[in-house]
Design a protein around this motif. Structure first.
Motif, PDB file in Angstrom:
ATOM      1  N   GLU A 193       0.834  -1.202   0.000  1.00 56.84           N
ATOM      2  CA  GLU A 193       0.000   0.000   0.000  1.00 56.84           C
ATOM      3  C   GLU A 193       0.871   1.256   0.000  1.00 56.84           C
ATOM      4  N   LYS A 194       1.874   1.248   0.860  1.00 55.94           N
ATOM      5  CA  LYS A 194       2.778   2.404   0.949  1.00 55.94           C
ATOM      6  C   LYS A 194       3.524   2.603  -0.356  1.00 55.94           C
ATOM      7  N   ARG A 249       2.535   1.737  -3.313  1.00 60.80           N
ATOM      8  CA  ARG A 249       1.595   2.285  -4.299  1.00 60.80           C
ATOM      9  C   ARG A 249       1.407   3.783  -4.091  1.00 60.80           C
ATOM     10  N   GLU A 250       1.280   4.165  -2.810  1.00 66.31           N
ATOM     11  CA  GLU A 250       1.078   5.580  -2.510  1.00 66.31           C
ATOM     12  C   GLU A 250       2.271   6.423  -2.979  1.00 66.31           C
ATOM     13  N   ARG A 251       3.460   5.846  -2.719  1.00 62.95           N
ATOM     14  CA  ARG A 251       4.673   6.571  -3.145  1.00 62.95           C
ATOM     15  C   ARG A 251       4.694   6.754  -4.660  1.00 62.95           C
ATOM     16  N   GLN A 279       2.215   6.763  -6.658  1.00 65.67           N
ATOM     17  CA  GLN A 279       1.159   7.700  -7.047  1.00 65.67           C
ATOM     18  C   GLN A 279       1.641   9.141  -6.846  1.00 65.67           C
ATOM     19  N   ARG A 280       2.288   9.355  -5.684  1.00 72.57           N
ATOM     20  CA  ARG A 280       2.787  10.722  -5.411  1.00 72.57           C
ATOM     21  C   ARG A 280       3.805  11.141  -6.451  1.00 72.57           C
TER      22      ARG A 280
END
Ligand SMILES: Nc1ncnc2c1ncn2[C@@H]1O[C@H](COP(=O)(O)OP(=O)(O)OP(=O)(O)O)[C@@H](O)[C@H]1O
Length: 803
Positions: A784-785, A787-789, A791-792
């Motif tokens: 999840e982390k 993916r978030e990175r 995305q950012r």
């Protein structure tokens, strides 16, 4: 260490130099911290992560406390993995006349091993003449009965030992079938007499399995059996048997009277070399063998570190037949060219006791060097014929040995040799055995059960936080505390802390760790042995082999680094058919380790040690006072130490120590010292007033004499007083309220444990599932982390493009 045969090796000088260097290294090691044994070898299983709480499945509790311990993370598992299913190890329930490492048994050994005597040891020396007298008497009796015995020496093949009837005092009479099981072992009459004296009614299972194959078939043996099951005599008796048989044969051939003092045994070449990992254990094994050889003239000598080398060298000049020692000191003397130790061609027995410990760091290099000194042991041997110049027998023993399934095949094929011949690696029992010259037809006797610990050991735990460990320890020792107790710590720092607190609390205790002087170590064991209710606070230097009778409880104050150490520690109780219990204090930080331990030892049900909470208030009060006292004492001793250092340094440069800046400072520091000392006194008085009262549960009224601390004598007097009053009242025919005596003898931990019956189920399946779920959720979080990175990063790139 290179694998050089003596012939092919470097020139003698070079070789001696090399040995000396190694010996120097080994001396350093022997002095230093032996206790941090490395983790178990093949036992390693992965551990759950810290954020899990597998222990919660055991106790239903929650973690979250801080760890104050110095325990490293470690892993558990069993060497070789597959313990055989339970085999009943019924040990003789005979009278246990325990031998003495200390005052009794060592009276001879102490002199022999070169311990210098001081106050305590003098007591030992005083006892000597009596012992000598007894010995003289025995040898006189022997002389009279020797001829008769000689006639009845059994041949390995066939003949049964006849009952030893009648000597003048009837001391050695083997009546009827009392010793039938021993008779089947076909041991030399002198050994049978020693056994009778020791009061061992029948051989233990490991002795039954090993003695015939080792003594009469001349086989090598790898022996594994639970702690306290008599492994020492399982290898010791075959050695003595063979030496005696050989002596008798030689005497028969020369037509002389058989006398143990003849050449070949007394004052002959070295015949048996026994290695053990600790000094205390070596001394103990030596004493045990001396007892068994008591009626013979076979000399057994200990060679261990921490004692006078010169005296040991003098002892070696007498050319004893059997030497028991630690690898460090042995190698030191061997590498120095000690004649009796390097002339090994006639060595007939090589024994590794606690073999799995011997291959761990700390002994490794010396052991390897000693093994390399052994002459090649190839060649066939007639069953039971280990006489001079013939094949050497190798014995490897421990409570925690496991071998791979195809061990025999490997030995036969020389597989290990091919694989490890060029390396210096003795990291497994298999390699060690092969290197020591073990033959393919080795007898493997594995009597360990699935949980490996002794049959009559009751295991339990107390769940607590780190701060409360000391309180629960004090609780066990003061509320229960019957019989000898050993408290094990992993670190010396923890040992020092708890021993200081317990001392302040008035617990009768001694300490044992590797940084102590050898004499102090032995003294601690002696004193502990002499005290019925004593407490020994020890590191793992006492975990293996120590045989102290009457140890009722083992407390794991800190969990050990590996499951084998847990087994050996726990094995200091419940020895030789006695029962006993162990209690592990488990803090939240220990839970993972503890659970792994349960898993690797196949423990499904665990006892929760019963606690009476109402005692805890008083326990905590006392402990708090003792902590304050301890703290103040430490500050004082630090100040004194630094002050005396300052004065000493000043003296060294011939200066007057000017210890004050100004007069005002001196006045202030004196005042502070006075205040501190008054405060310390007050605390001590307060603690003493608490200690003067029996420890009693808070719930009971103080009007009654109550609680576990009531002395048995007072209790008895009160009961009698109560009875008398009852009788007096009865005679008058009045019905008056009886005087009730509340109070009880201290119930020992084992009894408390048995009465409580609180068992907790360890569900390893559920634990696995919890672990799997926790791992999944961690993996998901990580992804999840990520993916978030991503995305950012994408958004950032987009924004930059748009600009
Ligand atoms: N046949 C026997 N009958 C009764 N007691 C025995 C017998 N043989 C030995 N003992 C006693 O059992 C105790 C334990 O023996 P020993 O120290 O040899 O055990 P061990 O198996 O080597 O233990 P550990 O694995 O802890 O080193 C000793 O006090 C010993 O005197």
């Amino acid at each position: 260490m290179a694998e050089e045969s003596p012939a092919a090796g470097p020139p003698p000088d070079e070789k001696t130099e090399k040995r000396k260097k190694q010996a120097k290294r080994s001396r350093g090691r022997e002095r230093g911290g032996k206790e941090r044994g490395p983790k178990s070898l093949a036992w390693r299983k992965s551990l759950p992560d810290e954020d899990e709480d597998p222990f919660a499945l055991v106790t239903g509790g929650e973690g979250g406390f801080l760890s104050l311990e110095e325990i490293d993370e470690s892993e558990y598992g069993l060497i070789g993995g597959n313990p055989e299913p339970t085999q009943e190890n019924k040990i003789s329930s005979s009278n246990q006349k325990k031998r003495k490492l200390g005052s009794g048994g060592r009276s001879e050994g102490e002199e022999e091993s070169g311990i210098e005597e001081d106050g305590e040891s003098k007591k030992v020396a005083k006892k000597k003449p009596r012992k000598k007298k007894a010995k003289t008497k025995t040898s006189k009796e022997n002389h009279e009965s020797k001829a008769a015995c000689v006639e009845r020496i059994p041949e390995a093949e066939g003949s049964e030992i006849t009952d030893m009837e009648d000597d003048s005092k009837g001391e050695f009479v083997f009546k009827n079938d009392e010793y039938r099981a021993w008779k089947k072992m076909k041991l030399h009459p002198l050994l049978m007499r020693s056994i009778r004296r020791l009061g061992f009614k029948e051989p233990t299972p490991i002795q039954k399995a090993c003695i015939p194959v080792a003594a009469h078939q001349g086989k090598d043996v790898i022996g594994a059996a639970e702690t306290g099951s008599g492994k020492t005599l399982a290898f010791g008796l075959p050695i003595l048997q063979c030496l005696l048989k050989e002596r008798d044969k030689a005497a028969r051939l020369s037509g002389e009277d058989q006398d143990g003092s003849k050449e070949g045994i007394h004052g002959g070449p070295l015949r048996a070399l026994i290695l053990a990992p600790t000094r205390e254990l070596s001394l103990q094994v030596c004493d045990h063998l001396k007892e068994a050889a008591n009626l013979t003239s076979i000399r057994v000598v200990p060679i261990v570190g921490g004692m006078s080398t010169e005296k040991q060298q003098r002892l070696l000049k007498n050319k004893p037949a059997i030497i028991v020692g630690t690898p460090g000191r042995l190698w030191e003397l061997m590498s120095g060219g000690e004649h009796h130790l390097v002339e090994l061609n006639s060595l007939s027995f090589f024994v590794l006791d606690e073999a799995d410990r011997m291959i761990e760091n700390g002994h490794f290099n010396e052991l390897q060097s000693i093994i390399d000194m052994l002459p090649s042991s190839s060649g066939s041997v007639e069953p039971g014929d280990t006489s001079l110049g013939k094949k050497r027998q190798t014995f490897v023993f421990s409570a925690t040995i496991s071998l791979s399934n195809n061990f025999h095949k490997k030995l036969k094929r020389g597989f290990l040799k091919a694989k490890s011949g060029s390396s210096d690696d003795l990291s497994s029992i298999e390699k060690l055995s092969e290197r020591a010259g073990m033959r393919p037809d080795v007898e493997v006797v594995d009597l360990t059960n699935a949980s490996i610990v002794a049959n009559k050991l009751e295991e339990s735990f107390i769940e607590c936080n780190d701060d409360n460990k000391e309180a629960y320890l004090y609780y066990i020792l003061s509320v229960h505390g019957h019989g000898r107790t050993i408290v094990f710590c992993t670190s010396i720092a923890a040992l020092r802390r708890i021993s200081s607190l317990l001392r302040i609390l008035g617990i009768r205790m001694w300490t044992l760790h590797a940084q102590m002087q050898q004499r102090a170590r032995l003294k601690a064991i002696d004193r502990f042995r002499e005290s019925d209710d004593g407490v020994l606070v020890a590191t793992d230097v006492a975990a293996r082999g120590l045989d102290i009778p009457g140890v009722r409880t083992v407390i794991h104050f800190q969990l050990p680094h590996s499951a084998d150490v847990y087994i050996h520690r726990s094995g200091r109780t419940a020895r030789a058919s006695a029962d006993g219990c162990c209690i592990a204090l488990i803090s939240p930080a220990d839970k993972t380790k503890f659970f792994s331990l349960c898993k690797s030892l196949s423990k499904e049900n665990l006892h929760k040690f019963p606690l009476v909470d109402s005692y805890m208030l008083e326990v905590m009060k006392r402990l708090s006072l003792s902590r304050q006292i301890d703290k103040m004492m430490r500050i004082n001793s630090r100040e004194n130490a630094s002050k005396s250092w300052f004065e000493r340094s000043a003296e060294a440069v011939e200066l007057m120590a000017d210890d004050s800046g100004s007069e005002e400072e001196t006045v202030q520091s004196n005042r502070k010292r006075k205040v501190n000392s008054a405060h310390l006194q007050k605390l001590q008085q307060e603690l003493n007033s608490h200690l003067a009262k029996p420890l009693q549960p808070r719930t009971l009224s103080h009007r009654f004499l109550a609680g576990a601390g009531l002395s048995p004598l007072l209790q008895q007097q009160l009961v009698e007083f109560s009875k008398k009053r009852g009788e007096a009242d009865g005679s008058k025919g009045k019905s008056r309220a009886k005087l009730v005596v509340i109070g009880q003898d201290r119930v020992e931990p084992l009894a408390a444990l048995r009465n409580s019956g609180q068992q907790i189920c360890v569900d390893t399946g559920k634990w696995k599932e919890t672990r799997r779920l926790a791992e999944d959720s961690r993996r998901n979080r990580r992804e999840e982390k990520k993916r978030e990175r991503e995305q950012r990063r994408k958004n950032k790139r987009k924004m930059e493009k748009n600009k």
